[in-house]
Design a protein around this motif. Sequence first.
Motif, PDB file in Angstrom:
ATOM      1  N   GLU A 150      34.029  44.255  46.043  1.00  0.00           N
ATOM      2  CA  GLU A 150      34.858  45.115  46.895  1.00  0.00           C
ATOM      3  C   GLU A 150      34.609  44.677  48.331  1.00  0.00           C
ATOM      4  OE1 GLU A 150      34.440  49.314  46.089  1.00  0.00           O
ATOM      5  OE2 GLU A 150      35.424  49.743  48.018  1.00  0.00           O
ATOM      6  N   LEU A 151      35.526  43.860  48.810  1.00  0.00           N
ATOM      7  CA  LEU A 151      35.345  43.229  50.121  1.00  0.00           C
ATOM      8  C   LEU A 151      35.270  44.275  51.227  1.00  0.00           C
ATOM      9  CD1 LEU A 151      35.296  40.399  51.467  1.00  0.00           C
ATOM     10  CD2 LEU A 151      37.748  40.639  51.790  1.00  0.00           C
ATOM     11  N   MET A 152      36.153  45.238  51.156  1.00  0.00           N
ATOM     12  CA  MET A 152      36.146  46.372  52.079  1.00  0.00           C
ATOM     13  C   MET A 152      36.919  47.489  51.403  1.00  0.00           C
ATOM     14  SD  MET A 152      38.827  44.808  54.827  1.00  0.00           S
ATOM     15  CE  MET A 152      37.980  43.268  54.913  1.00  0.00           C
ATOM     16  N   ASP A 153      36.941  48.631  52.016  1.00  0.00           N
ATOM     17  CA  ASP A 153      37.607  49.766  51.398  1.00  0.00           C
ATOM     18  C   ASP A 153      39.056  49.396  51.060  1.00  0.00           C
ATOM     19  OD1 ASP A 153      37.763  52.264  50.402  1.00  0.00           O
ATOM     20  OD2 ASP A 153      38.268  53.228  52.312  1.00  0.00           O
ATOM     21  N   GLY A 154      39.409  49.430  49.810  1.00  0.00           N
ATOM     22  CA  GLY A 154      40.779  49.144  49.393  1.00  0.00           C
ATOM     23  C   GLY A 154      41.045  47.696  49.050  1.00  0.00           C
ATOM     24  N   VAL A 155      40.080  46.822  49.245  1.00  0.00           N
ATOM     25  CA  VAL A 155      40.291  45.398  48.939  1.00  0.00           C
ATOM     26  C   VAL A 155      39.292  44.956  47.865  1.00  0.00           C
ATOM     27  CG1 VAL A 155      40.369  43.044  49.843  1.00  0.00           C
ATOM     28  CG2 VAL A 155      41.091  44.960  51.275  1.00  0.00           C
ATOM     29  N   THR A 156      39.814  44.573  46.711  1.00  0.00           N
ATOM     30  CA  THR A 156      38.942  44.130  45.614  1.00  0.00           C
ATOM     31  C   THR A 156      39.295  42.700  45.232  1.00  0.00           C
ATOM     32  OG1 THR A 156      38.897  46.386  44.780  1.00  0.00           O
ATOM     33  CG2 THR A 156      38.145  44.675  43.275  1.00  0.00           C
ATOM     34  N   LEU A 157      38.272  41.876  45.160  1.00  0.00           N
ATOM     35  CA  LEU A 157      38.455  40.477  44.760  1.00  0.00           C
ATOM     36  C   LEU A 157      37.828  40.269  43.392  1.00  0.00           C
ATOM     37  CD1 LEU A 157      37.375  38.699  48.074  1.00  0.00           C
ATOM     38  CD2 LEU A 157      39.653  39.485  47.431  1.00  0.00           C
ATOM     39  N   THR A 158      38.498  39.498  42.553  1.00  0.00           N
ATOM     40  CA  THR A 158      37.961  39.191  41.225  1.00  0.00           C
ATOM     41  C   THR A 158      38.071  37.694  40.992  1.00  0.00           C
ATOM     42  OG1 THR A 158      38.781  41.316  40.430  1.00  0.00           O
ATOM     43  CG2 THR A 158      38.155  39.715  38.749  1.00  0.00           C
ATOM     44  N   GLY A 159      36.997  37.106  40.569  1.00  0.00           N
ATOM     45  CA  GLY A 159      37.006  35.678  40.217  1.00  0.00           C
ATOM     46  C   GLY A 159      36.515  35.509  38.791  1.00  0.00           C
ATOM     47  N   ILE A 160      37.173  34.640  38.064  1.00  0.00           N
ATOM     48  CA  ILE A 160      36.763  34.408  36.677  1.00  0.00           C
ATOM     49  C   ILE A 160      36.737  32.910  36.382  1.00  0.00           C
ATOM     50  CG2 ILE A 160      37.637  36.608  35.749  1.00  0.00           C
ATOM     51  CD1 ILE A 160      39.819  34.089  34.714  1.00  0.00           C
ATOM     52  N   THR A 161      35.890  32.521  35.458  1.00  0.00           N
ATOM     53  CA  THR A 161      35.933  31.153  34.950  1.00  0.00           C
ATOM     54  C   THR A 161      35.343  31.139  33.548  1.00  0.00           C
ATOM     55  OG1 THR A 161      35.308  28.848  35.322  1.00  0.00           O
ATOM     56  CG2 THR A 161      33.718  30.497  35.999  1.00  0.00           C
ATOM     57  N   GLY A 162      35.869  30.290  32.709  1.00  0.00           N
ATOM     58  CA  GLY A 162      35.339  30.222  31.341  1.00  0.00           C
ATOM     59  C   GLY A 162      36.324  29.591  30.393  1.00  0.00           C
ATOM     60  N   LYS A 163      36.004  29.717  29.112  1.00  0.00           N
ATOM     61  CA  LYS A 163      36.889  29.223  28.062  1.00  0.00           C
ATOM     62  C   LYS A 163      37.354  30.401  27.222  1.00  0.00           C
ATOM     63  CE  LYS A 163      35.444  24.476  27.557  1.00  0.00           C
ATOM     64  NZ  LYS A 163      35.267  23.401  26.591  1.00  0.00           N
ATOM     65  N   GLN A 164      38.450  30.186  26.507  1.00  0.00           N
ATOM     66  CA  GLN A 164      38.991  31.291  25.722  1.00  0.00           C
ATOM     67  C   GLN A 164      38.573  31.195  24.257  1.00  0.00           C
ATOM     68  OE1 GLN A 164      43.197  30.585  26.985  1.00  0.00           O
ATOM     69  NE2 GLN A 164      43.177  32.809  27.184  1.00  0.00           N
ATOM     70  N   ARG A 165      38.438  32.351  23.667  1.00  0.00           N
ATOM     71  CA  ARG A 165      38.081  32.396  22.250  1.00  0.00           C
ATOM     72  C   ARG A 165      39.226  31.869  21.398  1.00  0.00           C
ATOM     73  NH1 ARG A 165      36.842  37.565  18.192  1.00  0.00           N
ATOM     74  NH2 ARG A 165      36.579  36.225  16.383  1.00  0.00           N
ATOM     75  N   LEU A 166      38.865  31.051  20.397  1.00  0.00           N
ATOM     76  CA  LEU A 166      39.827  30.638  19.381  1.00  0.00           C
ATOM     77  C   LEU A 166      39.133  30.831  18.039  1.00  0.00           C
ATOM     78  CD1 LEU A 166      42.601  29.349  18.722  1.00  0.00           C
ATOM     79  CD2 LEU A 166      41.479  27.138  18.778  1.00  0.00           C
ATOM     80  N   PHE A 167      39.336  32.007  17.433  1.00  0.00           N
ATOM     81  CA  PHE A 167      38.680  32.394  16.169  1.00  0.00           C
ATOM     82  C   PHE A 167      37.161  32.357  16.336  1.00  0.00           C
ATOM     83  CE2 PHE A 167      42.730  30.181  15.018  1.00  0.00           C
ATOM     84  CZ  PHE A 167      43.458  31.349  14.929  1.00  0.00           C
ATOM     85  N   PHE A 168      36.470  31.430  15.686  1.00  0.00           N
ATOM     86  CA  PHE A 168      35.016  31.350  15.833  1.00  0.00           C
ATOM     87  C   PHE A 168      34.612  30.212  16.769  1.00  0.00           C
ATOM     88  CE2 PHE A 168      35.107  34.073  12.159  1.00  0.00           C
ATOM     89  CZ  PHE A 168      34.018  34.911  12.389  1.00  0.00           C
ATOM     90  N   ASP A 169      35.552  29.755  17.558  1.00  0.00           N
ATOM     91  CA  ASP A 169      35.284  28.641  18.451  1.00  0.00           C
ATOM     92  C   ASP A 169      35.920  28.946  19.815  1.00  0.00           C
ATOM     93  OD1 ASP A 169      34.465  26.172  19.320  1.00  0.00           O
ATOM     94  OD2 ASP A 169      35.449  25.040  17.729  1.00  0.00           O
TER      95      ASP A 169
END
Lengths: 549, 313
Positions: A150-169
């Motif tokens: 929450e950078l400041m009141d009313g401002v939210t930043l979200t960062g993501i990184t990764g791989k996606q699930r594909l069944f059991f892989d």
Amino acid sequence: MNLKTFSLILLSICGLTQVFAQNFEQKMSQGQIRGNFQFDMQYYREDSIIGAQQPNEQVLSNGFLNLVYTNGNFTTGFRYESYQNALLGFPEGYRGNGITYRFATYQKEKLTVTAGNFYEQFGNGLSFRAYEERGLGYDNAMDGIRIKYELMDGVTLTGITGKQRLFFDFGEGIVRGFDASVSLNSLVPKLKENKTKIIFGGSAVSKYQPDQDSRYILPENVSTVAGRVNVNRGKVNINAEYAFKSNDPSSDNGFIYRSGEAMFLQTSYSQKGFGLVLAAKRNDNMSFRSDRNEAQQNLLINFLPALTKQHTYNLLATLYPYATQLNGEIAFQADLIYKFKKGSLLGGKRGMDIQMNYSTANNIDTTSLNDENTLRQGYSSDFFKIGEVYFKDFNFQINKKFSKKVKGRFTYANLVYNQEIIEGKPGVPNVYANIGIADVTYKFTTRKSLRTETQILFTDQDQGDWATLLLEYSYSPHWFIAIMDQYNYGNKDSEKQVHYYNVSAGYNNKGNRISMSYGRQRAGIFCVGGVCRVVPASNGLYLSVTSSF
Amino acid sequence: MSQMKTKLFFGSIFLALFFLTCEKIEDPFPRELGQSIFLNNIEYIVDQSLDVGTTNELNNFIDNSTWTSISASDNSETRFVLLEEFTGHKCTFCPRGTREIVRLDGELGDTLIPVGIHAGGFALPDIGASSYFTDFRVEGGHGETYNNLFQVSSYPSGVVSRLGNATGSDQWSIDINSLKNDKPKVALQMTNSYALIGQKPVVRSNIAITWSETLPEDYNLQMYLLEDHILDWQLDLGTDKPDYDHRHVLRKVINDTFGKALEDAIIGETETIEYIFEFDPAWKANDIEVVAFIFKNDDTDKEVIQANASYIK
């Protein structure tokens, strides 16, 4: 060091360890554990009349257990899944057992960090949505890192990184994303008390997948950027989002290099007893997966919501439901809810609710560029032109309580369904169907009731006319028993004029539910939010156990 | 307020990083693929630099030059094995790998096709220095792609007919022995013709692929150009050797990183493709080899099922 000193040090270490262990135990005991469990098992019988197969295993099952431990600002959990082997209709990739979801998350002041698996959505999902829909076997959970700040009141930043699930892989591609959400009223002091509330946001998501193709030079990094705004004032709400995707040749689009775009607009007005929602959507070449060669529901990064009503009655919900067309569609929906007051001409003594809904989905206009051997842009498209019909649904529903003991819900729907496109069956005609449903409940006492569902579907195409009758007796809050028959009496092939009978019973108690059913299940399509799974015909005994705590 | 600006500034940079991570492809087709011309059941694929676009131009191009031809060994009854070695001139232990290849080459003769791919940190040239200044890495970044694809983690490493990931030199003979007696699924015949046209050294590499089995998978044809016996700097077990004999160095990937998709594999059917290309006149024509191999076009399995090689003169 003499023996005495050594003994003292040892005793101190033992003492400290004990204190630490006690503190740890005390700290841990302040946390909470929540969870839920589900187990579905079916014994299959062969039934040549309806085309139901008996798998080699004869008995198949799906099960999972979710456990989540929360202690202050710290949360951790996992999900164990078991497919021995997966129920028919679920993707083949679900085979075996394992922990498929595990995570740890903590919050410190304005920072929240998650490591491991997570679900997340940016805006309406046009650029990114990781979610699970268990009934569909859909799960594109991320495995990686998520940071929210929450950078400041009313401002939210979200960062993501990764791989996606594909069944059991996991999928081959790496997904990176960033989202910013800004509440103007919180950010600007002057607007704090303003009745008009404005939230806008933007997101950028990119994927990386190596180019190992021998035919084309493929972009290894593909990104989608999106901007959105939500304006609310009193009874009126407007939600709009636009997304743009860079060139992303894939098996979905036939490896063309055209960029993609999607637009979503929804306005709503609501007050007591009245609600109106108008929505429009256009998407063009917006399939966005972390593996360009994947198909069906695998490794989708974004989500394109279907602008169609989510029906619940069997004939309406599973014979001709609409599946979002990722390569291109223009869709509109209008949804009206009105409550006739008690004592009014139409409301009568106990009032009456009506719901009217109209939705339509068409292809976008496309003109082929015949550039397969040059730039491979594929086609041009006039933004405002509409192509062939994919789906139309006009339906209305009346809810009426006739007396203290009798209430009813009556539904009519008129469908146009482009089976060739939605189900990928070349050469079959569009289905035009009329459906009528009467759902009437008679309450014997406060605990005992009988519900009847009578459904009828008329169509000259596909499998012809259907009728369904359901009787369900409930002894609340614990027991129910139901009997249902679906009859394809209008099938032009007399051998396929088959009854699909089914008997079921269940018991509920304090978060536990056990139910069993026996009989035939018609082949159909199960959809949630425009994402669908084909369910094959089956015959057999079905057991389901769910529990939550 | 200044703190807020700082935050927004860093936030914008963070956001910009994600915007930048996409690539606009202007021309979807790999340049190395050249111009395709079909003539007498042969697909001729001609380097664009040779300016041959029609069948008439092709006929004139072939007829107006004097070609010397040489054919590769017959592999219709033998599965030839490809060994792609990952090496670098500043890799002190890599000469051990080369010596193992020379040993295997002497033992197996034409049935082993070695390729030296210079990639990774040890292959970086010292530009402007008095030693190790030569860049042996193949143009186009293909070597680095293979290096990553076969998960090379130490040098020397090598992958035998692309059976999984690269391994150390101790494993090579084991892998080779596991393949060399297999009945081949396909025969790959190669005839190379060479001519000096003006100052341009040009090769016509004619490849005839005849399937011995019908196979369900998709297969690609990959073409390499190698230069043998390059005398240049090499770190060899701690000693800097200025005239080290670099063997079978990959100089050019003729038909892009993953080659050309072949027609369906149907028993008895033959597909003939002829690549026509030039190479750098600085490379020694007497030591130029063309390597061709057929591999499975699958994301997780790129096994080479047949290979062949021949010098050009």
